[in-house]
Scaffold this motif. Structure first.
Motif, PDB file in Angstrom:
ATOM      1  N   ARG A 125     -45.795  46.427 -17.362  1.00  0.00           N
ATOM      2  CA  ARG A 125     -47.055  45.603 -17.638  1.00  0.00           C
ATOM      3  C   ARG A 125     -47.040  44.795 -18.825  1.00  0.00           C
ATOM      4  NH1 ARG A 125     -51.265  49.134 -15.704  1.00  0.00           N
ATOM      5  NH2 ARG A 125     -50.835  51.048 -15.245  1.00  0.00           N
ATOM      6  N   PRO A 126     -48.118  43.832 -18.788  1.00  0.00           N
ATOM      7  CA  PRO A 126     -47.783  42.725 -19.925  1.00  0.00           C
ATOM      8  C   PRO A 126     -47.980  43.146 -21.222  1.00  0.00           C
ATOM      9  CG  PRO A 126     -49.515  42.197 -18.108  1.00  0.00           C
ATOM     10  CD  PRO A 126     -49.158  43.486 -17.962  1.00  0.00           C
ATOM     11  N   GLY A 127     -46.811  42.799 -22.067  1.00  0.00           N
ATOM     12  CA  GLY A 127     -46.689  43.362 -23.433  1.00  0.00           C
ATOM     13  C   GLY A 127     -46.265  44.634 -23.537  1.00  0.00           C
ATOM     14  N   GLY A 128     -45.722  45.418 -22.309  1.00  0.00           N
ATOM     15  CA  GLY A 128     -45.123  46.700 -22.433  1.00  0.00           C
ATOM     16  C   GLY A 128     -43.464  46.675 -21.884  1.00  0.00           C
ATOM     17  N   HIS A 129     -43.236  47.843 -21.521  1.00  0.00           N
ATOM     18  CA  HIS A 129     -41.532  47.960 -21.437  1.00  0.00           C
ATOM     19  C   HIS A 129     -41.402  48.343 -20.072  1.00  0.00           C
ATOM     20  CE1 HIS A 129     -42.938  51.866 -23.022  1.00  0.00           C
ATOM     21  NE2 HIS A 129     -42.310  52.289 -21.937  1.00  0.00           N
ATOM     22  N   PRO A 130     -40.500  48.286 -19.210  1.00  0.00           N
ATOM     23  CA  PRO A 130     -39.996  48.379 -18.009  1.00  0.00           C
ATOM     24  C   PRO A 130     -40.269  50.075 -18.046  1.00  0.00           C
ATOM     25  CG  PRO A 130     -38.425  46.850 -18.634  1.00  0.00           C
ATOM     26  CD  PRO A 130     -39.278  47.320 -19.845  1.00  0.00           C
ATOM     27  N   VAL A 131     -40.785  50.462 -16.548  1.00  0.00           N
ATOM     28  CA  VAL A 131     -40.982  52.015 -16.511  1.00  0.00           C
ATOM     29  C   VAL A 131     -40.606  52.240 -15.084  1.00  0.00           C
ATOM     30  CG1 VAL A 131     -42.766  53.742 -16.201  1.00  0.00           C
ATOM     31  CG2 VAL A 131     -43.082  52.198 -18.123  1.00  0.00           C
ATOM     32  N   PHE A 132     -39.807  53.213 -14.847  1.00  0.00           N
ATOM     33  CA  PHE A 132     -39.196  53.678 -13.886  1.00  0.00           C
ATOM     34  C   PHE A 132     -40.237  53.913 -12.778  1.00  0.00           C
ATOM     35  CE2 PHE A 132     -36.216  55.137 -10.781  1.00  0.00           C
ATOM     36  CZ  PHE A 132     -36.509  56.453 -10.497  1.00  0.00           C
ATOM     37  N   LEU A 133     -40.073  53.340 -11.477  1.00  0.00           N
ATOM     38  CA  LEU A 133     -41.095  53.881 -10.453  1.00  0.00           C
ATOM     39  C   LEU A 133     -40.403  54.820  -9.411  1.00  0.00           C
ATOM     40  CD1 LEU A 133     -42.814  50.275  -9.894  1.00  0.00           C
ATOM     41  CD2 LEU A 133     -43.738  52.368 -10.926  1.00  0.00           C
ATOM     42  N   ILE A 134     -39.237  54.522  -8.962  1.00  0.00           N
ATOM     43  CA  ILE A 134     -38.696  55.083  -7.524  1.00  0.00           C
ATOM     44  C   ILE A 134     -37.134  54.844  -7.490  1.00  0.00           C
ATOM     45  CG2 ILE A 134     -39.217  53.490  -6.022  1.00  0.00           C
ATOM     46  CD1 ILE A 134     -40.377  56.165  -4.671  1.00  0.00           C
ATOM     47  N   GLN A 135     -36.474  55.514  -6.979  1.00  0.00           N
ATOM     48  CA  GLN A 135     -34.977  55.343  -6.705  1.00  0.00           C
ATOM     49  C   GLN A 135     -35.124  55.437  -5.178  1.00  0.00           C
ATOM     50  OE1 GLN A 135     -31.507  58.077  -7.646  1.00  0.00           O
ATOM     51  NE2 GLN A 135     -30.883  56.146  -8.698  1.00  0.00           N
ATOM     52  N   LEU A 136     -34.409  54.482  -4.437  1.00  0.00           N
ATOM     53  CA  LEU A 136     -33.924  54.918  -3.016  1.00  0.00           C
ATOM     54  C   LEU A 136     -32.582  54.826  -2.922  1.00  0.00           C
ATOM     55  CD1 LEU A 136     -36.446  51.899  -1.499  1.00  0.00           C
ATOM     56  CD2 LEU A 136     -36.983  54.562  -1.837  1.00  0.00           C
ATOM     57  N   THR A 196     -55.205  47.131 -12.231  1.00  0.00           N
ATOM     58  CA  THR A 196     -54.249  48.138 -12.717  1.00  0.00           C
ATOM     59  C   THR A 196     -52.769  47.677 -12.349  1.00  0.00           C
ATOM     60  OG1 THR A 196     -54.651  49.693 -11.244  1.00  0.00           O
ATOM     61  CG2 THR A 196     -55.759  49.801 -13.508  1.00  0.00           C
ATOM     62  N   ASP A 197     -52.726  46.901 -11.068  1.00  0.00           N
ATOM     63  CA  ASP A 197     -51.240  46.776 -10.564  1.00  0.00           C
ATOM     64  C   ASP A 197     -50.658  45.565 -11.267  1.00  0.00           C
ATOM     65  OD1 ASP A 197     -52.822  47.439  -7.340  1.00  0.00           O
ATOM     66  OD2 ASP A 197     -51.618  48.743  -8.680  1.00  0.00           O
ATOM     67  N   VAL A 198     -51.578  44.827 -12.229  1.00  0.00           N
ATOM     68  CA  VAL A 198     -50.812  43.505 -12.876  1.00  0.00           C
ATOM     69  C   VAL A 198     -49.527  43.811 -13.472  1.00  0.00           C
ATOM     70  CG1 VAL A 198     -51.302  42.028 -14.668  1.00  0.00           C
ATOM     71  CG2 VAL A 198     -53.004  42.341 -12.967  1.00  0.00           C
ATOM     72  N   GLY A 199     -48.507  42.936 -13.400  1.00  0.00           N
ATOM     73  CA  GLY A 199     -47.483  43.406 -14.270  1.00  0.00           C
ATOM     74  C   GLY A 199     -46.388  42.879 -13.522  1.00  0.00           C
ATOM     75  N   THR A 200     -45.099  42.985 -14.057  1.00  0.00           N
ATOM     76  CA  THR A 200     -43.932  42.342 -13.400  1.00  0.00           C
ATOM     77  C   THR A 200     -43.070  43.428 -12.783  1.00  0.00           C
ATOM     78  OG1 THR A 200     -43.803  40.833 -15.145  1.00  0.00           O
ATOM     79  CG2 THR A 200     -41.738  41.162 -13.785  1.00  0.00           C
ATOM     80  N   TYR A 201     -42.768  43.371 -11.612  1.00  0.00           N
ATOM     81  CA  TYR A 201     -42.064  44.660 -10.575  1.00  0.00           C
ATOM     82  C   TYR A 201     -40.428  44.169 -10.767  1.00  0.00           C
ATOM     83  CZ  TYR A 201     -46.638  46.129  -9.642  1.00  0.00           C
ATOM     84  OH  TYR A 201     -47.864  46.701  -9.720  1.00  0.00           O
ATOM     85  N   PHE A 202     -39.543  44.943 -11.087  1.00  0.00           N
ATOM     86  CA  PHE A 202     -38.422  44.641 -11.135  1.00  0.00           C
ATOM     87  C   PHE A 202     -37.577  45.722 -10.190  1.00  0.00           C
ATOM     88  CE2 PHE A 202     -37.737  41.788 -14.869  1.00  0.00           C
ATOM     89  CZ  PHE A 202     -38.840  42.367 -15.536  1.00  0.00           C
ATOM     90  N   CYS A 203     -36.412  45.042  -9.307  1.00  0.00           N
ATOM     91  CA  CYS A 203     -35.629  46.088  -8.629  1.00  0.00           C
ATOM     92  C   CYS A 203     -34.321  45.781  -9.693  1.00  0.00           C
ATOM     93  CB  CYS A 203     -35.249  45.256  -7.336  1.00  0.00           C
ATOM     94  SG  CYS A 203     -34.645  43.758  -7.145  1.00  0.00           S
ATOM     95  N   ALA A 204     -33.544  46.953  -9.412  1.00  0.00           N
ATOM     96  CA  ALA A 204     -32.304  47.071 -10.050  1.00  0.00           C
ATOM     97  C   ALA A 204     -30.984  47.894  -9.331  1.00  0.00           C
ATOM     98  CB  ALA A 204     -32.567  47.696 -11.468  1.00  0.00           C
ATOM     99  N   GLY A 205     -30.145  47.372  -9.423  1.00  0.00           N
ATOM    100  CA  GLY A 205     -29.075  48.238  -8.610  1.00  0.00           C
ATOM    101  C   GLY A 205     -27.683  48.340  -9.497  1.00  0.00           C
ATOM    102  N   TYR A 223     -34.715  55.081 -19.086  1.00  0.00           N
ATOM    103  CA  TYR A 223     -36.017  55.200 -19.969  1.00  0.00           C
ATOM    104  C   TYR A 223     -35.968  54.243 -21.019  1.00  0.00           C
ATOM    105  CZ  TYR A 223     -36.443  59.538 -16.996  1.00  0.00           C
ATOM    106  OH  TYR A 223     -36.446  60.131 -16.090  1.00  0.00           O
ATOM    107  N   PHE A 224     -36.997  53.366 -20.830  1.00  0.00           N
ATOM    108  CA  PHE A 224     -36.841  52.198 -21.920  1.00  0.00           C
ATOM    109  C   PHE A 224     -37.822  52.487 -23.069  1.00  0.00           C
ATOM    110  CE2 PHE A 224     -35.079  48.307 -19.975  1.00  0.00           C
ATOM    111  CZ  PHE A 224     -34.838  48.765 -18.915  1.00  0.00           C
ATOM    112  N   GLY A 225     -37.379  51.922 -24.128  1.00  0.00           N
ATOM    113  CA  GLY A 225     -38.290  51.769 -25.428  1.00  0.00           C
ATOM    114  C   GLY A 225     -39.165  50.892 -25.504  1.00  0.00           C
ATOM    115  N   PRO A 226     -40.105  51.092 -26.562  1.00  0.00           N
ATOM    116  CA  PRO A 226     -41.412  49.892 -26.469  1.00  0.00           C
ATOM    117  C   PRO A 226     -40.822  48.526 -26.848  1.00  0.00           C
ATOM    118  CG  PRO A 226     -41.396  51.370 -28.460  1.00  0.00           C
ATOM    119  CD  PRO A 226     -40.214  51.697 -27.557  1.00  0.00           C
TER     120      PRO A 226
END
Lengths: 111, 114
Positions: free
Chosen positions: A38-49, A82-91, B104-107
């Motif tokens: 989210r804007p001003g926030g930190h990356p939060v895990f959503l899911i793993q495939l 509420t969906d606003v933000g940046t979505y990252f993929c990671a491998g 798990y990321f910190g702030p």
């Protein structure tokens, strides 16, 4: 080393429209993860495939892993503010690189 | 459970000063990662530790950057001397099982070097 490319970089949608972001890897991935920041926030895990061709859903979010395990997508149906933000993929990176993150797709929603 | 804890949350300093960022990972997590995020370069991995041992520091931009993990519950990232181009958000993350596990990321710490 492995690269993970994401497109588009930015996406503007009207509230209620659908949104899709795509992730492509230069190498086959053992798994792929998606994170939301989210804007001003930190990356939060959503899911793993993990499995080839896997599809997982979380409410309005649909995640897909390609048959060749080199690409993935995240689709949001009927976006909300509420969906606003940046979505990252990671491998998993090659060698000792840990996770390799894509540059992210910035979702901007216009009410 | 408390998540990853970082301090300070914001740091403003002048060029040439030493900056120390701190991180407390989630208890029981064996891996700790330091990232830097900027608009231009996105999320970059700087260094990561496994069981307090640095495994890969190839992402550390210059000798001005150093990181330590003296024990399982504490890590520091130090920049000495700092430069304006070091301005960024620095994230610490931890994971439980292996280097490719969920992180798990910190702030984050927002660093501004004037």
């Amino acid at each position: 080393g492995q690269q993970v490319m994401q497109i588009p970089q930015y996406q503007h949608v009207q509230e209620g429209e659908d949104f899709t972001t795509y992730c492509n890897s230069s190498t086959t991935l053992s798994n792929i993860q998606w994170y939301k920041q989210r804007p001003g926030g930190h990356p939060v895990f959503l899911i793993q495939l993990v499995k080839s061709g896997e599809v997982k859903k979380q409410k309005r979010l649909t995640f897909q892993f390609g048959e060749a395990k080199k690409n993935s997508s995240l689709h949001i149906t009927a976006t909300q503010t509420t969906d606003v933000g940046t979505y990252f993929c990671a491998g998993p990176g090659g060698g000792a690189d840990g996770l390799t993150f894509g540059k992210g797709t910035h979702l901007i929603i216009q009410p | 459970d408390a998540g990853v804890i970082q301090s300070p949350r914001h740091e403003v300093t002048e060029m040439g000063q030493e900056v120390t960022l701190r991180c407390k990972p989630i208890s029981g997590h064996d891996y700790l990662f330091w990232y830097r995020q900027t608009m231009m370069r996105g999320l970059e991995l700087l260094i990561y530790f496994n069981n307090n041992v640095p495994i890969d520091d190839s992402g550390m931009p210059e000798d001005r950057f150093s990181a330590k993990m003296p024990n399982a519950s504490f890590s520091t990232l130090k920049i000495q001397p700092s430069e304006p181009r070091d301005s960024a958000v620095y994230f610490c993350a931890s994971s439980r099982i292996d280097r490719a596990d969920t992180q798990y990321f910190g702030p984050g710490t927002r660093l501004t070097v004037l």
